[in-house]
Design an enzyme around this catalytic site. Sequence first.
Site, PDB file in Angstrom:
ATOM      1  N   GLU A   1      42.084  41.230  67.580  1.00 41.05           N
ATOM      2  CA  GLU A   1      43.046  42.162  66.980  1.00 41.05           C
ATOM      3  C   GLU A   1      42.417  42.958  65.847  1.00 41.05           C
ATOM      4  O   GLU A   1      42.675  44.156  65.698  1.00 41.05           O
ATOM      5  CB  GLU A   1      44.277  41.405  66.462  1.00 41.05           C
ATOM      6  CG  GLU A   1      45.107  40.729  67.555  1.00 41.05           C
ATOM      7  CD  GLU A   1      45.854  41.722  68.449  1.00 41.05           C
ATOM      8  OE1 GLU A   1      45.831  42.928  68.175  1.00 41.05           O
ATOM      9  OE2 GLU A   1      46.454  41.254  69.442  1.00 41.05           O
TER      10      GLU A   1
ATOM     11  N   ARG B   1      41.982  46.946  65.756  1.00 41.94           N
ATOM     12  CA  ARG B   1      42.865  47.645  64.810  1.00 41.94           C
ATOM     13  C   ARG B   1      42.125  48.053  63.526  1.00 41.94           C
ATOM     14  O   ARG B   1      42.255  49.197  63.072  1.00 41.94           O
ATOM     15  CB  ARG B   1      44.064  46.762  64.438  1.00 41.94           C
ATOM     16  CG  ARG B   1      44.901  46.353  65.641  1.00 41.94           C
ATOM     17  CD  ARG B   1      46.214  45.729  65.216  1.00 41.94           C
ATOM     18  NE  ARG B   1      46.801  44.907  66.260  1.00 41.94           N
ATOM     19  CZ  ARG B   1      48.104  44.695  66.407  1.00 41.94           C
ATOM     20  NH1 ARG B   1      48.966  45.239  65.590  1.00 41.94           N
ATOM     21  NH2 ARG B   1      48.560  43.912  67.375  1.00 41.94           N
TER      22      ARG B   1
ATOM     23  N   ASP C   1      43.532  42.555  80.099  1.00 41.65           N
ATOM     24  CA  ASP C   1      43.651  44.022  80.166  1.00 41.65           C
ATOM     25  C   ASP C   1      42.468  44.848  79.651  1.00 41.65           C
ATOM     26  O   ASP C   1      41.768  45.529  80.402  1.00 41.65           O
ATOM     27  CB  ASP C   1      44.951  44.469  79.473  1.00 41.65           C
ATOM     28  CG  ASP C   1      45.194  43.801  78.099  1.00 41.65           C
ATOM     29  OD1 ASP C   1      44.306  43.078  77.621  1.00 41.65           O
ATOM     30  OD2 ASP C   1      46.266  44.024  77.509  1.00 41.65           O
TER      31      ASP C   1
ATOM     32  N   GLU D   1      51.613  51.421  76.204  1.00 43.31           N
ATOM     33  CA  GLU D   1      50.824  51.545  77.443  1.00 43.31           C
ATOM     34  C   GLU D   1      51.349  52.604  78.427  1.00 43.31           C
ATOM     35  O   GLU D   1      50.566  53.321  79.052  1.00 43.31           O
ATOM     36  CB  GLU D   1      50.710  50.196  78.154  1.00 43.31           C
ATOM     37  CG  GLU D   1      49.820  49.187  77.428  1.00 43.31           C
ATOM     38  CD  GLU D   1      50.466  48.538  76.202  1.00 43.31           C
ATOM     39  OE1 GLU D   1      51.718  48.594  76.087  1.00 43.31           O
ATOM     40  OE2 GLU D   1      49.734  47.977  75.364  1.00 43.31           O
TER      41      GLU D   1
ATOM     42  N   THR E   1      40.748  50.983  73.013  1.00 44.31           N
ATOM     43  CA  THR E   1      41.973  50.345  73.523  1.00 44.31           C
ATOM     44  C   THR E   1      43.116  50.455  72.525  1.00 44.31           C
ATOM     45  O   THR E   1      44.276  50.284  72.882  1.00 44.31           O
ATOM     46  CB  THR E   1      41.711  48.870  73.904  1.00 44.31           C
ATOM     47  OG1 THR E   1      42.845  48.390  74.616  1.00 44.31           O
ATOM     48  CG2 THR E   1      41.487  47.991  72.670  1.00 44.31           C
TER      49      THR E   1
HETATM   50  C1  DMJ Z   1      47.338  47.194  71.475  1.00 41.60           C
HETATM   51  O1  DMJ Z   1      47.002  46.502  70.331  1.00 41.60           O
HETATM   52  C2  DMJ Z   1      46.141  47.452  72.333  1.00 41.60           C
HETATM   53  O2  DMJ Z   1      46.439  48.480  73.210  1.00 41.60           O
HETATM   54  C3  DMJ Z   1      45.671  46.234  73.078  1.00 41.60           C
HETATM   55  O3  DMJ Z   1      44.630  46.498  73.969  1.00 41.60           O
HETATM   56  C4  DMJ Z   1      46.790  45.554  73.819  1.00 41.60           C
HETATM   57  N1  DMJ Z   1      48.053  46.060  73.519  1.00 41.60           N
HETATM   58  C5  DMJ Z   1      48.422  46.427  72.202  1.00 41.60           C
HETATM   59  C6  DMJ Z   1      49.686  47.242  72.194  1.00 41.60           C
HETATM   60  O4  DMJ Z   1      50.583  46.923  73.157  1.00 41.60           O
END
Ligand code: DMJ
Length: 554
Positions: free
Chosen positions: A157, A161, A288, A449, A537
């Site tokens: 995370e 982030r 994912d 998403e 992502t």
């Molecule tokens: C985000 O923090 C990122 O997209 C991550 O890859 C998975 N999903 C969350 C948001 O839904």
Amino acid sequence: MFLMSRISLRGIFFTLLATLSLLYFMHFYGIIQSERVDIMVDKVSQVKIPWTSGTSIGDSFRNSELTLTNHKRQQAVRNAMQHAWTGYKTHAFGEDELQPISKGGNVRWGDWAISLVDSLDTLKLMEMEEEYLEAKEFVRSMDFGRVTPGYMTQVFEMTIRALGGLLGAYELDEDPMLLKKAREVADILAVAFEGSLVGLPASYVDVNMKKPVPAARVCIAEAGTIQLEFKKLSQLTGDPKYRKIAERASDVLENATKYHSGLYPMYLNTVNGQYDHSASLSMGAGADSFYEYQLKQYILHDKAEEKYKDQYVASVEAVKAKLVAKSDSGLLYLGQWRNNMTVFVREMEHLACFYPGLMALGAQVLDRPQDLMISEELARTCYLSYKTTATGLGPETFSFSEPGQLPPAVDDITDDILPVPAPLGYPKIFQPNKYGITPIDTRYILRPETVESLFILYRVTDDPKYQEWGWDIFNAIEKHTKAEVGYAAYVNVHDVNSNGNWIDSMESFFMAETLKYLYLLFSPTDLISLDEFVLSTEAHPFRIIKNNETVLAD
Ligand code: DMJ
């Protein structure tokens, strides 16, 4: 003779019964994949390819002007960002997240001001300059070497982030302070690899003690979603060590024994670097973004590293063969395999709705028109998971119970097809709607998403329907999640009465991703051109590294 025939009749009866039960069981769990997607292949020749072979995504722009409608929509999204940011600034500035209902803040990520760091590039690209500068000044004062005492930091995370947020802002601004902070954060998170014999990260680190938290397993998203951030940092700092750490982890993921080329079980053993083959196979939580970074690593280094292309091609083929399924109602979706691939579960997570966008990006970049139609069908399913709820918000998880009807056209959706709640006392169990979509987890937690996929599909196809779908979703967000202060996650997407449905949470990805993708969907296509940038992502824009020779030589 009479006895014999009685025995054989009974035998036949029981054999028949057993066979029918087995067939029912297999059908129930989707083991019989009569719904395989191969039938789609016949139609591939009918796909209208929206790009010319060999051209870039930019060459398919036909919409670099801001029409009046798009301008209004873009500004409406910017106003939403203003509202979210003002709420955060007023009630939680410098804390991790705004709590929109209690009008306070929390430090649930160890006190790294994560909403602020994650939102920097959104503020910048929406030209909210004053807010951006104020946020940047706060970053300058931060010490990432400390977290709340006793807090264990999640490496995945905070990579996407915090590190991603700082790098994304640096890419748009080039303030050396941001790069310095990014490096500090990466050095802290890289502790996760210390002591690993095989090169896999620990899921958590003790930031205050600068130590990894040892664990027996790690999921593929954790090991396979540091690559863009770490490689970008190596390019910007000229220090190859971050790229090497990331590459080593990628190699472990690729070289461990897989039973199905292109499909990766969700967990790896951190000691021997091998997969746990009983773990599930899915495109949802835990997996994912690992699949996402196969393609995006190839794009980041301007198509220089063929092995990532090969990995993506193998995985997209495997996904089409094993994970994409077609419901009786005619919708394509991404299911999940469990128990050593013996049980196919007809459930799709909101998280998996990023995949249509990834497939569309891959279709364009790798010139694979055969993927585009499937990507568009999957995006339609994700959109319908919103469109067919009472609020127009999409559920966190939905499954396919089959009413055996063909879906009506999107325009024909009327109230009578909304799902019917089960009797009182079972508020979370719903009947399927006409599309066969049954909500399993009815929350909408402001996730990005689906709008992410709509944004990429719009850039790739130039089809305005994706803007219309995104506008529908934006209006539902405005109508049902906008609180007096900021935006709130929602308990039950089938209940239009916001009373009792608001959750006291606004995750950082709402400003970092959801609003950014919506803003870009209505912006001229040269704002964050996909010829120049690859989005991480967490939707942080990283410039594609054009001159690879020096970078990859170290
Ligand atoms: C985000 O923090 C990122 O997209 C991550 O890859 C998975 N999903 C969350 C948001 O839904």
